[in-house]
Write a protein that holds these residues in place. Structure first.
Motif, mmCIF file in Angstrom:
data_model
loop_
_atom_site.group_PDB
_atom_site.id
_atom_site.type_symbol
_atom_site.label_atom_id
_atom_site.label_comp_id
_atom_site.label_asym_id
_atom_site.label_seq_id
_atom_site.Cartn_x
_atom_site.Cartn_y
_atom_site.Cartn_z
ATOM 1 N N ASP A 1 0.829 -1.208 0.000
ATOM 2 C CA ASP A 1 0.000 0.000 0.000
ATOM 3 C C ASP A 1 0.866 1.262 0.000
ATOM 4 O OD1 ASP A 1 -2.228 -1.597 0.036
ATOM 5 O OD2 ASP A 1 -2.581 -1.419 2.190
ATOM 6 N N LYS A 2 1.979 1.221 0.714
ATOM 7 C CA LYS A 2 2.887 2.373 0.741
ATOM 8 C C LYS A 2 3.503 2.604 -0.636
ATOM 9 C CE LYS A 2 4.197 2.025 5.632
ATOM 10 N NZ LYS A 2 5.309 1.749 6.586
ATOM 11 N N ILE A 3 3.865 1.514 -1.302
ATOM 12 C CA ILE A 3 4.428 1.629 -2.654
ATOM 13 C C ILE A 3 3.389 2.223 -3.599
ATOM 14 C CG2 ILE A 3 5.243 0.309 -4.644
ATOM 15 C CD1 ILE A 3 6.581 -1.608 -2.692
ATOM 16 N N VAL A 4 2.157 1.739 -3.492
ATOM 17 C CA VAL A 4 1.064 2.242 -4.335
ATOM 18 C C VAL A 4 0.844 3.734 -4.105
ATOM 19 C CG1 VAL A 4 -1.436 2.164 -4.702
ATOM 20 C CG2 VAL A 4 -0.123 0.031 -4.561
ATOM 21 N N ALA A 5 0.792 4.142 -2.843
ATOM 22 C CA ALA A 5 0.565 5.559 -2.519
ATOM 23 C C ALA A 5 1.685 6.435 -3.072
ATOM 24 C CB ALA A 5 0.453 5.726 -1.002
ATOM 25 N N GLY A 6 2.906 5.980 -2.939
ATOM 26 C CA GLY A 6 4.035 6.748 -3.453
ATOM 27 C C GLY A 6 4.014 6.872 -4.963
ATOM 28 N N LEU A 7 3.669 5.783 -5.636
ATOM 29 C CA LEU A 7 3.637 5.798 -7.099
ATOM 30 C C LEU A 7 2.501 6.679 -7.604
ATOM 31 C CD1 LEU A 7 4.668 4.914 -9.794
ATOM 32 C CD2 LEU A 7 3.569 2.684 -9.473
ATOM 33 N N ILE A 8 1.354 6.622 -6.949
ATOM 34 C CA ILE A 8 0.231 7.484 -7.337
ATOM 35 C C ILE A 8 0.619 8.950 -7.182
ATOM 36 C CG2 ILE A 8 -2.081 8.235 -6.665
ATOM 37 C CD1 ILE A 8 -2.752 5.329 -6.078
ATOM 38 N N GLY A 9 1.318 9.258 -6.094
ATOM 39 C CA GLY A 9 1.777 10.635 -5.890
ATOM 40 C C GLY A 9 2.707 11.103 -6.996
ATOM 41 N N SER A 10 3.594 10.226 -7.424
ATOM 42 C CA SER A 10 4.520 10.577 -8.507
ATOM 43 C C SER A 10 3.787 10.774 -9.829
ATOM 44 C CB SER A 10 5.577 9.472 -8.662
ATOM 45 O OG SER A 10 6.378 9.372 -7.506
ATOM 46 N N ILE A 11 2.795 9.940 -10.096
ATOM 47 C CA ILE A 11 2.021 10.062 -11.331
ATOM 48 C C ILE A 11 1.273 11.384 -11.357
ATOM 49 C CG2 ILE A 11 0.097 9.100 -12.652
ATOM 50 C CD1 ILE A 11 0.962 6.330 -11.636
ATOM 51 N N ARG A 12 0.667 11.746 -10.225
ATOM 52 C CA ARG A 12 -0.059 13.018 -10.152
ATOM 53 C C ARG A 12 0.874 14.209 -10.342
ATOM 54 N NH1 ARG A 12 -3.985 11.587 -4.946
ATOM 55 N NH2 ARG A 12 -5.517 10.361 -6.130
ATOM 56 N N ALA A 13 2.123 14.039 -9.935
ATOM 57 C CA ALA A 13 3.106 15.112 -10.080
ATOM 58 C C ALA A 13 3.744 15.114 -11.468
ATOM 59 C CB ALA A 13 4.189 14.978 -9.010
ATOM 60 N N GLY A 14 3.313 14.198 -12.335
ATOM 61 C CA GLY A 14 3.869 14.120 -13.679
ATOM 62 C C GLY A 14 5.238 13.479 -13.736
ATOM 63 N N LYS A 15 5.568 12.676 -12.727
ATOM 64 C CA LYS A 15 6.885 12.033 -12.664
ATOM 65 C C LYS A 15 6.723 10.514 -12.609
ATOM 66 C CE LYS A 15 8.955 15.961 -10.235
ATOM 67 N NZ LYS A 15 9.683 16.403 -9.014
ATOM 68 N N ILE A 16 6.050 9.975 -13.603
ATOM 69 C CA ILE A 16 5.715 8.555 -13.583
ATOM 70 C C ILE A 16 6.953 7.669 -13.648
ATOM 71 C CG2 ILE A 16 5.335 8.522 -16.089
ATOM 72 C CD1 ILE A 16 3.220 6.340 -15.570
ATOM 73 N N VAL A 17 7.947 8.055 -14.448
ATOM 74 C CA VAL A 17 9.151 7.223 -14.556
ATOM 75 C C VAL A 17 9.918 7.233 -13.241
ATOM 76 C CG1 VAL A 17 11.330 6.869 -15.779
ATOM 77 C CG2 VAL A 17 9.290 7.585 -17.041
ATOM 78 N N ASP A 18 10.041 8.409 -12.629
ATOM 79 C CA ASP A 18 10.686 8.491 -11.316
ATOM 80 C C ASP A 18 9.943 7.621 -10.306
ATOM 81 O OD1 ASP A 18 12.509 10.267 -12.319
ATOM 82 O OD2 ASP A 18 11.488 12.054 -11.564
ATOM 83 N N GLY A 19 8.623 7.685 -10.370
ATOM 84 C CA GLY A 19 7.818 6.882 -9.457
ATOM 85 C C GLY A 19 7.989 5.401 -9.674
#
Length: 228
Positions: A175-193
């Motif tokens: 769940d923590k990984i999911v939350a972090g990745l969703i945050g990166s996607i919303r910030a436009g940093k999907i590859v970083d996420g």
């Protein structure tokens, strides 16, 4: 042909450098663990034609109400004989319904709203489970495969670990990984996420003792799967 066009559209969101970064992240994470990490991104997890039907009904109803309002309060001149023709009203309402039915195909936010979160969650989970089987993430010697699944249209991320891992790793870790990745996607940093999520999956396996052995081989390819 239609499917090929959709795949190319999704691939255009990632440059060759982006794909190389994700592949390198998987390889680096797997260099120290006895496990396989499979990143997957799909355009959408369902077609959701129900949204088109609902939109068509709402648009037809709205058009009919507007027609009544015009009839009662605005168009009062009897010279508008055509307007009072039931066939004319039917055609106008039908056209409103047709246009309304097409609208969700061009307005993703509207389509998600008409589908509802419960159906979006269900479709995404079903698609993720199907991809898990199609990509044979389960097909490792010690059942140590992990899939990171992103569905763009639904704005959802799912991490599925095979039973060799899931029995010793708590769900809150994923769940923590999911939350972090969703945050990166919303910030436009999907590859970083994606890089961070992949790295964290590797770290979790190391923490749980899934160390790479001398006879370990790369059982699943490292590159990003797109719309499969």
């Amino acid at each position: 042909m239609k499917q090929t066009t959709r795949i190319m559209t999704l691939k255009q969101k990632f440059s060759d450098q982006d794909l190389d970064r994700i592949k390198a992240a998987v390889k680096q994470a797997e260099d120290r663990i006895s496990g396989e990490i499979v990143p997957v991104i799909v355009e959408r997890s369902g077609q959701y034609t129900l949204a088109n039907y609902r939109s068509a009904l709402l648009a037809a109803a709205f058009t009919f109400v507007i027609t009544i309002i015009l009839d009662r309060y605005i168009v009062a001149d009897a010279s508008y004989a055509l307007y009072y023709d039931p066939l004319f009203v039917f055609v106008v309402v039908a056209l409103g319904g047709i246009l309304g039915g097409l609208l969700p195909n061009y307005v993703g936010r509207l389509k998600r709203m008409l589908v509802g979160q419960v159906q979006l969650d269900y479709a995404t989970r079903q698609r993720a489970e199907n991809v898990f089987l199609e990509e044979e993430v389960f097909n490792t010697r010690h059942r140590t495969g992990i899939m990171i699944f992103i569905s763009f249209f639904e704005h959802e991320v799912i991490v599925i670990a095979d039973r060799g891992i899931s029995k010793v790793v708590e769900q809150k870790q994923w769940d923590k990984i999911v939350a972090g990745l969703i945050g990166s996607i919303r910030a436009g940093k999907i590859v970083d996420g994606m890089e961070t999520a992949i790295k964290r999956c590797g770290e979790i396996l190391l923490e749980k003792g899934f160390h790479k052995t001398d006879d370990d081989i790369n059982e699943l390819r490292d590159d990003l799967r797109i719309d499969q």
